[in-house]
Design a protein around this motif. Structure first.
Motif, mmCIF file in Angstrom:
data_model
loop_
_atom_site.group_PDB
_atom_site.id
_atom_site.type_symbol
_atom_site.label_atom_id
_atom_site.label_comp_id
_atom_site.label_asym_id
_atom_site.label_seq_id
_atom_site.Cartn_x
_atom_site.Cartn_y
_atom_site.Cartn_z
ATOM 1 N N GLY A 40 1.190 -1.282 -0.052
ATOM 2 C CA GLY A 40 -0.203 -0.098 -0.024
ATOM 3 C C GLY A 40 1.264 1.237 -0.056
ATOM 4 O O GLY A 40 1.705 1.397 -0.483
ATOM 5 N N GLY A 41 0.480 2.206 0.227
ATOM 6 C CA GLY A 41 1.016 3.778 0.591
ATOM 7 C C GLY A 41 1.509 3.917 -1.042
ATOM 8 O O GLY A 41 1.232 3.819 -1.948
ATOM 9 N N THR A 42 2.189 5.022 -1.051
ATOM 10 C CA THR A 42 2.288 5.821 -2.289
ATOM 11 C C THR A 42 3.201 5.192 -3.109
ATOM 12 O O THR A 42 3.979 5.497 -3.959
ATOM 13 N N THR A 43 4.540 4.062 -1.943
ATOM 14 C CA THR A 43 6.231 4.346 -2.050
ATOM 15 C C THR A 43 5.753 3.544 -4.011
ATOM 16 O O THR A 43 6.474 3.535 -5.460
ATOM 17 N N ASP A 67 -2.027 -5.097 3.187
ATOM 18 C CA ASP A 67 -2.309 -4.554 4.156
ATOM 19 C C ASP A 67 -3.534 -3.728 3.955
ATOM 20 O O ASP A 67 -3.812 -3.998 1.992
ATOM 21 N N ARG A 69 -6.664 -0.305 4.510
ATOM 22 C CA ARG A 69 -7.129 1.090 5.435
ATOM 23 C C ARG A 69 -9.091 0.185 5.444
ATOM 24 O O ARG A 69 -9.690 0.797 4.472
ATOM 25 N N ASN A 79 -6.153 1.645 -0.828
ATOM 26 C CA ASN A 79 -4.705 0.848 -1.290
ATOM 27 C C ASN A 79 -5.294 0.139 -1.881
ATOM 28 O O ASN A 79 -4.495 0.274 -3.256
ATOM 29 N N GLY A 130 6.098 -1.192 1.463
ATOM 30 C CA GLY A 130 6.689 -0.480 1.636
ATOM 31 C C GLY A 130 6.784 -0.597 2.919
ATOM 32 O O GLY A 130 6.935 -1.275 3.983
ATOM 33 N N MET A 131 8.180 0.968 3.520
ATOM 34 C CA MET A 131 8.000 0.415 5.470
ATOM 35 C C MET A 131 8.175 2.559 5.634
ATOM 36 O O MET A 131 7.822 3.025 5.226
ATOM 37 N N HIS A 136 7.308 0.659 10.334
ATOM 38 C CA HIS A 136 6.486 0.223 9.766
ATOM 39 C C HIS A 136 6.049 0.045 8.821
ATOM 40 O O HIS A 136 6.865 -0.308 7.743
ATOM 41 N N ALA A 138 3.401 -3.162 6.442
ATOM 42 C CA ALA A 138 1.955 -3.534 6.197
ATOM 43 C C ALA A 138 1.796 -2.567 6.809
ATOM 44 O O ALA A 138 1.823 -0.824 6.942
ATOM 45 N N LYS A 160 -0.557 5.654 11.332
ATOM 46 C CA LYS A 160 -1.323 6.076 10.827
ATOM 47 C C LYS A 160 -2.951 6.376 10.452
ATOM 48 O O LYS A 160 -3.154 4.701 10.200
ATOM 49 N N ARG A 165 -7.442 -0.704 10.931
ATOM 50 C CA ARG A 165 -6.570 -1.448 9.356
ATOM 51 C C ARG A 165 -7.110 -3.315 9.186
ATOM 52 O O ARG A 165 -6.986 -3.669 10.575
ATOM 53 N N LYS A 188 12.567 9.004 4.474
ATOM 54 C CA LYS A 188 12.546 7.292 5.240
ATOM 55 C C LYS A 188 14.041 6.715 5.910
ATOM 56 O O LYS A 188 14.132 6.249 6.545
HETATM 57 C C1 6PG Z 1 -0.010 2.034 4.385
HETATM 58 C C2 6PG Z 1 0.481 1.382 3.617
HETATM 59 C C3 6PG Z 1 1.726 1.525 4.501
HETATM 60 C C4 6PG Z 1 3.347 1.906 3.789
HETATM 61 C C5 6PG Z 1 3.905 2.454 4.410
HETATM 62 C C6 6PG Z 1 4.998 3.504 3.632
HETATM 63 O O1 6PG Z 1 -1.520 1.497 4.254
HETATM 64 O O2 6PG Z 1 -0.054 3.292 4.480
HETATM 65 O O3 6PG Z 1 0.354 -0.338 3.877
HETATM 66 O O4 6PG Z 1 1.780 0.139 5.362
HETATM 67 O O5 6PG Z 1 3.607 1.074 2.981
HETATM 68 O O6 6PG Z 1 3.301 3.355 5.109
HETATM 69 O O7 6PG Z 1 3.904 4.786 3.019
HETATM 70 P P1 6PG Z 1 3.968 5.257 2.087
HETATM 71 O O8 6PG Z 1 5.058 4.733 0.857
HETATM 72 O O9 6PG Z 1 3.203 6.141 1.236
HETATM 73 O O10 6PG Z 1 5.501 6.347 2.249
#
Ligand code: 6PG
Length: 231
Positions: A40-43, A67, A69, A79, A130-131, A136, A138, A160, A165, A188
């Motif tokens: 998930g997330g933007t990375t 994971d 939300r 995600n 991602g991290m 963290h 996931a 976050k 979640r 990061k």
């Molecule tokens: C989420 C993700 C989370 C994400 C990290 C990095 O639901 O936000 O699963 O684990 O991978 O927080 O987020 P970015 O890639 O946005 O920095």
């Protein structure tokens, strides 16, 4: 642990795509199908856009999520919504092969249902993660304790947003045939240094200790100082 710093975020995205293609080729050759867990997330979005441009995917690919939300299914912050818009909606993977976490049902109910959805699919072929800035992965956050026997966990009070979640648990993530952590951006750096230099007990560090086949892709922003890969 295989530690790579291929350059900028674009180089990292290209490396993610190469990892996915190689894992897919091996999985299909050996087992006739490829199971991929999306981060998930933007990375990872840069990589998802590249996969879309390549029309990557096939009818023997299956998509899962590390994971999700607890938001409405079509919410822009989901995600699954982000991955669909960046790649899957126009892709070649059948909708029936995209196994979304039903997080709109609430964390506890969705975790139970996703546990059943995973049956017959473990170990996954490739897990992308991602991290977060706190280390963290996931939705496994520092200081939060989960039953190690549960493959999927409900997360409450996540630092976050949103607070609720659903997350694959550490043993499932670490037990994948291959696990790829993707880290980009100067934000990061602190977490990378805490992990690599100070050996902090972060979720990403616990994953690295538990996983037999873990690769880490870090861009030059997040890599900061030249670092010895951990022994
Ligand atoms: C989420 C993700 C989370 C994400 C990290 C990095 O639901 O936000 O699963 O684990 O991978 O927080 O987020 P970015 O890639 O946005 O920095």
């Amino acid at each position: 642990m295989n530690w790579q710093c291929p350059g900028d975020a674009d180089a990292v995205a290209a490396a993610v795509v190469a990892h996915i293609e190689a894992a897919a080729k091996e999985a299909v050759a050996r087992r006739g199908r490829f199971s991929l867990v999306l981060a998930g997330g933007t990375t990872p979005l840069k990589a998802y856009h590249l996969l879309s441009q390549m029309s990557a995917g096939a009818d023997n690919w299956h998509i899962f999520y590390g994971d999700e939300r607890c938001l409405p299914a079509d919410h822009a912050e989901r995600n699954s919504r982000a991955a669909a818009e960046a790649w899957l909606d126009g892709g070649r993977i059948p909708k029936a092969n995209i196994h979304i976490i039903p997080a709109e049902r609430g964390a506890d109910a969705a975790a139970q249902q996703y546990t059943q959805i995973l049956e017959g699919w473990l170990p996954f072929d490739l897990v992308l993660l991602g991290m977060g800035e706190d280390g963290h992965v996931a939705s496994l956050f520092p200081g939060q304790v989960h039953d190690p026997k549960a493959p999927v966990v409900a997360v409450h009070d996540a630092p976050k947003p949103p607070p609720d979640r659903v997350s694959l648990n550490l043993p499932v993530l670490a037990g994948a045939r291959a696990c790829l952590v993707v880290i980009t951006g100067a934000a990061k750096r602190t977490a990378v240094e805490a992990w690599q230099v100070r050996h902090a007990d972060l979720p990403v560090a616990r994953l690295a200790k538990a996983a037999d086949h873990l690769s880490v892709l870090v861009d030059k922003e997040a890599c900061h100082a030249p670092m010895r890969p951990p022994v």
